[in-house]
Design a protein around this motif. Structure first.
Motif, PDB file in Angstrom:
ATOM      1  N   TRP A 166       0.819  -1.199   0.000  1.00 20.05           N
ATOM      2  CA  TRP A 166       0.000   0.000   0.000  1.00 20.05           C
ATOM      3  C   TRP A 166       0.859   1.257   0.000  1.00 20.05           C
ATOM      4  O   TRP A 166       0.549   2.244  -0.663  1.00 20.05           O
ATOM      5  CB  TRP A 166      -0.934   0.011   1.196  1.00 20.05           C
ATOM      6  CG  TRP A 166      -1.557   1.353   1.427  1.00 20.05           C
ATOM      7  CD1 TRP A 166      -1.409   2.152   2.506  1.00 20.05           C
ATOM      8  CD2 TRP A 166      -2.405   2.057   0.522  1.00 20.05           C
ATOM      9  NE1 TRP A 166      -2.110   3.318   2.332  1.00 20.05           N
ATOM     10  CE2 TRP A 166      -2.742   3.283   1.121  1.00 20.05           C
ATOM     11  CE3 TRP A 166      -2.914   1.780  -0.739  1.00 20.05           C
ATOM     12  CZ2 TRP A 166      -3.564   4.211   0.514  1.00 20.05           C
ATOM     13  CZ3 TRP A 166      -3.733   2.712  -1.349  1.00 20.05           C
ATOM     14  CH2 TRP A 166      -4.050   3.906  -0.725  1.00 20.05           C
TER      15      TRP A 166
ATOM     16  N   GLU B 132       0.443   4.092  -2.634  1.00 21.95           N
ATOM     17  CA  GLU B 132       0.072   5.445  -2.212  1.00 21.95           C
ATOM     18  C   GLU B 132       1.048   6.472  -2.774  1.00 21.95           C
ATOM     19  O   GLU B 132       0.654   7.593  -3.111  1.00 21.95           O
ATOM     20  CB  GLU B 132       0.048   5.512  -0.688  1.00 21.95           C
ATOM     21  CG  GLU B 132      -0.520   6.816  -0.156  1.00 21.95           C
ATOM     22  CD  GLU B 132      -0.684   6.795   1.344  1.00 21.95           C
ATOM     23  OE1 GLU B 132      -1.472   7.594   1.868  1.00 21.95           O
ATOM     24  OE2 GLU B 132      -0.021   5.965   1.990  1.00 21.95           O
TER      25      GLU B 132
ATOM     26  N   ARG C  85      -6.903   1.934  -1.313  1.00 24.56           N
ATOM     27  CA  ARG C  85      -6.488   0.970  -0.285  1.00 24.56           C
ATOM     28  C   ARG C  85      -7.356  -0.290  -0.347  1.00 24.56           C
ATOM     29  O   ARG C  85      -6.851  -1.416  -0.256  1.00 24.56           O
ATOM     30  CB  ARG C  85      -6.583   1.607   1.105  1.00 24.56           C
ATOM     31  CG  ARG C  85      -6.192   0.643   2.231  1.00 24.56           C
ATOM     32  CD  ARG C  85      -6.273   1.329   3.589  1.00 24.56           C
ATOM     33  NE  ARG C  85      -5.159   2.237   3.785  1.00 24.56           N
ATOM     34  CZ  ARG C  85      -3.981   1.857   4.265  1.00 24.56           C
ATOM     35  NH1 ARG C  85      -3.758   0.593   4.562  1.00 24.56           N
ATOM     36  NH2 ARG C  85      -3.022   2.738   4.437  1.00 24.56           N
TER      37      ARG C  85
END
Length: 389
Positions: free
Chosen positions: A216, A220, A313
């Motif tokens: 993640w 991100e 996410r």
């Protein structure tokens, strides 16, 4: 058993043969079960010498016959000529029901901390100081070597009580590490296995979460802003992924459609920043500000801010979960022998391409992992085109 008239060899013969024909062994001894079916229960002593334990005590059938005649248990009958033996028909094997299992368990114990070079005869003689033993099993490892622990079934529950409630029990001056009833032992092992599985799952979950967090963090940092298009108001019974794709694919390359049949909404992902906004503007301009699939007018908007981050996410976590589920399914099937060695990726891609061509489709895969969608007429209503006609 008359110890005054029986020699050590005779006592060993009686004990061993009565074990073979006893309640604990005979119900699970397939070889002996086949033998007792052939001659009204009679088994030739020559056949009994196939049992190594008895053969090690003596190979003289006359000694075996004479020894068994001295037994006072009444379990074994010896033929008049001394050449055959059988279990006394007046002592049938108890029915193997739940009550019988509980009764046996109540007379059984587990004990640990015996020398690894212990013999069955030595252990048998030692346990009989607590009471008459019906069966004794020396537990062994995968290499057939004694592990230092035993299961013992006594003839009477009082012997179990005497063994378990003794303040101190030593074998060769060494205190036994464990003394438990058989039921308590299995309950303890069950708790240990449960705890082991829980610890194993915790480690697995920790590794999975670390994998999710690491992945993640990368996403991100690299995710394109303005690349997620949310569409709501789906016809939950009819809408398929292919329907959504047909509406949008002419206005920009789709990276992924996050949608399962029956969902009221979907998220369409693009690989370039602000691509979702560009596609939405083109679609609405071409269709008079309306998007209709299966007679349902859809609401569409570009995700932004915290909502956009949360959706990225979720898609990332769903992707990880799908991979883990696939790995677990593959592992289980491999263990059950359903699949052989997994084909290479090139082979799998070639098979997918061939199947797609058989269905008359392009080599592009159906992202929903569902059977190919039937051809559905996609309705995009236009109440007047851009020319105003």
């Amino acid at each position: 058993m008359s110890t005054e008239t029986s020699t050590d060899v005779e006592k060993k013969v009686i004990r061993q043969v009565e074990y073979y024909f006893g309640d604990c062994n005979l119900p699970r001894d397939r070889f002996l079960q086949e033998q007792v079916k052939q001659d009204d229960g009679w088994v030739p002593l020559e056949i009994m010498l196939n049992f190594n334990r008895l053969k090690q005590i003596t190979e003289d059938t006359a000694v075996i016959a004479e020894s068994l005649r001295k037994s006072t248990s009444g379990l074994i009958e010896v033929s008049e000529d001394g050449k055959k033996i059988r279990r006394n028909p007046d002592q049938p094997i108890p029915e193997n029901n739940e009550q019988r299992k509980q009764e046996l368990a109540a007379r059984s114990i587990y004990a640990k901390m015996f020398p690894l070079d212990s013999t069955l005869d030595t252990l048998q003689a030692w346990f009989e100081t607590f009471g008459e033993v019906e069966s004794l099993s020396m537990r062994k490892d995968v290499k057939k070597k004694f592990k230092g622990s035993v299961f013992v079934t006594f003839k009477a529950e009082d012997s179990v009580k005497k063994f378990l409630e003794a303040e101190s029990v030593k074998f060769n001056d060494v205190e036994l590490e464990k003394r438990l009833s058989k039921n308590a032992y299995y309950q303890q092992k069950q708790e240990e296995r449960k705890q082991f599985q829980e610890e194993k799952q915790k480690k697995k979950d920790k590794a999975t979460n670390r994998q999710k967090d690491d992945g993640w963090q990368k996403i991100e940092n690299e995710m394109p802003k303005g690349a997620l298009l949310l569409m709501t108001g789906m016809n939950q019974e009819e809408t398929r992924r292919e329907d959504i794709k047909n509406v949008l694919q002419d206005y920009g390359p789709i990276a992924w459609i996050d949608f399962n049949r029956g969902d009221p909404e979907c998220v369409v992902r693009y690989d370039k920043e602000n691509m979702a906004k560009e596609v939405l503007e083109k679609v609405m301009e071409a269709n008079n500000n309306e998007i209709i699939i299966h007679e349902n007018k859809l609401e569409a908007r570009v995700l932004e801010g915290e909502e956009e981050v949360a959706r990225w996410r979720k898609m990332h976590e769903d992707s990880i979960n799908r991979k883990l589920e696939k790995q677990n399914r593959y592992s289980k099937n491999r263990q059950k022998g359903r699949w052989g060695k997994r084909p290479s990726k090139a082979t799998r891609d070639a098979l997918k391409k061939a199947k797609a061509e058989e269905r008359g489709e392009t080599a592009e895969k159906n992202d929903n992992d569902e059977p190919p969608a039937k051809k559905v007429r996609v309705e995009v209503t236009v109440e007047g085109d851009s020319n105003g006609d």
